[in-house]
Design a protein around this motif. Structure first.
Motif, PDB file in Angstrom:
ATOM      1  N   ASP A  78      -5.063   3.557   3.890  1.00 36.73           N
ATOM      2  CA  ASP A  78      -3.798   3.298   3.107  1.00 36.73           C
ATOM      3  C   ASP A  78      -3.465   4.725   2.721  1.00 36.73           C
ATOM      4  O   ASP A  78      -4.014   5.749   2.467  1.00 36.73           O
ATOM      5  N   GLU A  98       2.609   0.047   1.842  1.00 41.26           N
ATOM      6  CA  GLU A  98       2.153  -1.158   2.513  1.00 41.26           C
ATOM      7  C   GLU A  98       2.985  -1.322   3.774  1.00 41.26           C
ATOM      8  O   GLU A  98       2.774  -2.012   4.733  1.00 41.26           O
ATOM      9  N   ARG A 108       1.357   2.451  -2.821  1.00 39.64           N
ATOM     10  CA  ARG A 108       0.726   2.307  -1.655  1.00 39.64           C
ATOM     11  C   ARG A 108       1.842   1.792  -0.557  1.00 39.64           C
ATOM     12  O   ARG A 108       2.665   0.927  -0.733  1.00 39.64           O
ATOM     13  N   LEU A 143      -4.370  -2.893  -7.428  1.00 38.65           N
ATOM     14  CA  LEU A 143      -4.054  -2.700  -5.892  1.00 38.65           C
ATOM     15  C   LEU A 143      -5.130  -3.477  -5.104  1.00 38.65           C
ATOM     16  O   LEU A 143      -5.163  -3.678  -3.906  1.00 38.65           O
ATOM     17  N   ILE A 193      -8.972  -0.894  -1.701  1.00 35.21           N
ATOM     18  CA  ILE A 193      -8.342   0.377  -1.205  1.00 35.21           C
ATOM     19  C   ILE A 193      -8.978   0.878   0.105  1.00 35.21           C
ATOM     20  O   ILE A 193     -10.233   1.092   0.136  1.00 35.21           O
ATOM     21  N   GLU A 250       4.505  -4.779  -5.537  1.00 32.09           N
ATOM     22  CA  GLU A 250       3.154  -5.334  -5.600  1.00 32.09           C
ATOM     23  C   GLU A 250       2.183  -4.131  -5.340  1.00 32.09           C
ATOM     24  O   GLU A 250       1.013  -4.314  -5.592  1.00 32.09           O
ATOM     25  N   ASN A 251       2.583  -3.270  -4.812  1.00 27.24           N
ATOM     26  CA  ASN A 251       1.866  -1.893  -4.486  1.00 27.24           C
ATOM     27  C   ASN A 251       2.136  -0.752  -5.303  1.00 27.24           C
ATOM     28  O   ASN A 251       1.789   0.368  -4.845  1.00 27.24           O
TER      29      ASN A 251
END
Length: 587
Positions: free
Chosen positions: A272, A333, A331, A265, A268, A194-195
């Motif tokens: 992050d 997360e 990213r 994304l 942001i 997802e990232n």
């Protein structure tokens, strides 16, 4: 201009030779050559791993996937032919190799990580269902990180999976090595997906060994942005800019929050944190890749105030010898993602090299025969009691598959324009396998058993999306075989497929020919010739049709070219009709 020069020009030999090289370089893995499966051949006594991580896809992307097998990454990887998904039979064999661990590890399960391509999703899904029915817990995580395909163009099929998949492999593999639970690994792999965003650019298409040189409209002064890893067209062609402008364009695709079509994304924030991977598609020199990597890092800092926590640069997900690159951002997360990315791994494709101690470990003799790999998940033929006119069946099927074999060049020509050129060859392989089976005398008069054997022959020989569709069969009912029975069985298989693909008439797939063929067969109470004509019209209707599924989604305007898979369906059923007609004349 595409270069057609290769050291090994036979694509089948090339893939098998490459697979055989893996254990020569990594003594901790073994190969099931028949099924093109690479798997770990031992686990240290200290390893708490009870969840296995499996991946795979078409050949041509090395080191993905087979060179990522080893400590800290994948337990097993399965390879298709070049740019084509492995068959359900191959994947099932890979699961069989893993399932032998269940004898030693209580609660053993498998997490599959695959890229979002129609053939991969269907074939891995079908194999997973068979394994689940045999008692093995299996879950799939589907990676779709390519922002080169925006929301609008992606449609039903969604984004493609490309190089970012490697980072998901690393995270899931490290977690499994540490002994994490199944659901925990699956959740983290899905969170990473997802990232994850990636985009690529290439100075030219690649040539698949053994294929005719396909058309390539990319001029010598042009670059293609967003091109897929199977030769699919990108979203933009332009004159080659300088490196600064190119990287600016690519990072904009990844990080521009105002691009509603590609801002995957979302928002942001300054807090992050990211990991960067600059991937070589196979044909870029390490010198040039180093220069590109520096430009990417510089612009991330100066334009987006992003200082990557880790930078990976190299050939991780190639497209044969593609003269191109892709950029991936993950990213972080979850704070533990970095921990798992940093964890030690011992594979040929990972940044860390093999430990010299591995060469001195005592290796047990490992039986790599295909039957042994599938021992725990063996197939049992289910008899139906439905009797075939075996001679008639063999004559009709022979005519059908011969007609399909003869159409290989025509189908390949179409697929070279709207896809990656493997459809005709894949259909031909499947047809030849069925023909060999028919001529072997191994078929009997039980309809269900015969169709199961044909499905297995197709699974073993035919990769890609069409292979998954053609190998779906169902047992018959407790009634005499009629044309309606064949329709009911085919419809049931089609409904089963719908769990893995939303393809419907109008999406420009082989369903556009198959569905009207089956429907007419049912509506006319078994008029095969009327059904063939309906299928033919369905295939013709795909000329100029906008694709909603499959790799043609990424091509754009396909002009007057019909869908290759739909043409393949028509060639098969036309042959079946001719076979039935010829048999009637003789009798």
């Amino acid at each position: 201009m595409i270069s057609a020069k290769h050291f090994i020009n036979d694509p089948t030999k090339l893939v098998y030779q490459a697979i055989k090289s893996i254990p020569l370089l990594n003594p901790t893995v073994s190969v099931d050559e028949a099924n093109k499966v690479v798997y770990r051949n031992h686990y240290d006594s200290s390893c708490a791993r009870k969840v296995s991580v499996l991946s795979g896809g078409g050949a041509g992307h090395e080191p993905s996937f087979v060179a990522f097998v080893g400590e800290g990454m994948l337990d097993v990887a399965v390879s298709g032919t070049i740019f084509a998904s492995p068959s359900p039979s191959q994947i099932y064999s890979a699961l069989g190799a893993l399932d032998r661990r269940r004898k030693r590890v209580e609660g053993h399960s498998v997490v599959m990580i695959l890229m979002n391509y129609t053939g991969d999703v269907m074939n891995f899904g079908l194999a997973a269902e068979k394994a689940q029915a045999a008692g093995l817990k299996v879950d799939m995580v589907i990676v779709s990180d390519d922002v080169g395909v925006g929301r609008e163009k992606g449609g039903k099929v969604g984004r493609r999976g490309i190089a970012g998949t490697v980072l998901v492999h690393k995270i899931a593999g490290a977690m499994a090595e540490e002994g994490c639970e199944h659901e925990e690994i699956k959740r983290m792999a899905e969170l990473a997906t997802e990232n994850l965003v990636s985009v690529g650019a290439s100075l030219g298409h690649v040539h698949v060994p053994g294929h005719d040189v396909s058309h390539d409209t990319l001029r010598t002064d042009e670059i293609e942005v967003g091109m897929g890893i199977h030769n699919e067209q990108g979203f933009k062609r332009m004159k080659i800019p300088d490196t600064t402008e190119l990287i600016k364009l690519l990072l904009g695709q990844l990080l521009d929050e105002n691009d509603a079509d590609r801002a995957f994304l979302g928002k942001i924030s300054k807090e992050d944190e990211f990991v960067l991977m600059v991937n070589n598609l196979g044909g870029v020199s390490p010198l040039e890749l180093g220069g590109i990597t520096v430009e990417v890092v510089d612009q991330l800092g100066s334009v987006y105030q992003i200082k990557p926590k880790r930078v990976y640069s190299g050939a991780f997900m190639t497209s044969l010898n593609g003269n191109g690159i892709s950029i991936t951002l993950l990213r972080l997360e979850d704070g533990e993602m970095l921990q798992y990315l940093d964890a030690e791994s011992r594979t040929l494709g990972s940044p860390s090299s093999m430990h010299f101690q591995d060469w001195y470990k005592v290796r047990k003799e490992v039986d790599t025969k295909a039957d042994t790999a599938k021992e725990a998940l063996a197939t049992t033929y289910k008899k139906s009691g439905l009797k075939l006119d075996l001679k008639l069946f063999q004559d009709v099927v022979t005519a059908g598959v011969k007609n399909l074999i003869d159409a290989e060049k025509e189908i390949t020509k179409y697929d070279s324009i709207v896809g990656d050129g493997d459809c005709g060859i894949g259909l031909k392989r499947g047809a030849e396998a069925v023909l060999e089976l028919v001529q072997s005398g191994q078929l009997g008069d039980d309809a269900a058993v015969t169709m199961q054997k044909i499905a297995e022959a197709v699974e073993r020989s035919m990769d890609g999306t069409s292979g998954a569709i053609y190998c779906c069969t169902q047992d018959g009912s407790e009634r005499p075989v009629t044309m309606h029975d064949w329709y009911t069985a085919a419809l049931s298989a089609q409904q089963s497929l719908s769990k893995y693909t939303p393809a419907r008439p109008g999406d420009r797939t082989l369903i556009d020919a198959l569905f009207p063929f089956l429907k007419t067969l049912n509506d006319t109470n078994g008029d095969l010739y009327a059904a063939v004509e309906a299928g033919r019209k369905g295939a013709e209707s795909t000329r100029g049709m906008k694709a909603s599924l499959g790799r043609t989604v990424y091509v754009g305007d396909v002009g007057d070219v019909p869908d290759p898979g739909a043409v393949g369906v028509v060639k098969l059923v036309e042959g079946l009709g001719e076979g039935l007609k010829n048999n009637s004349r003789r009798n």
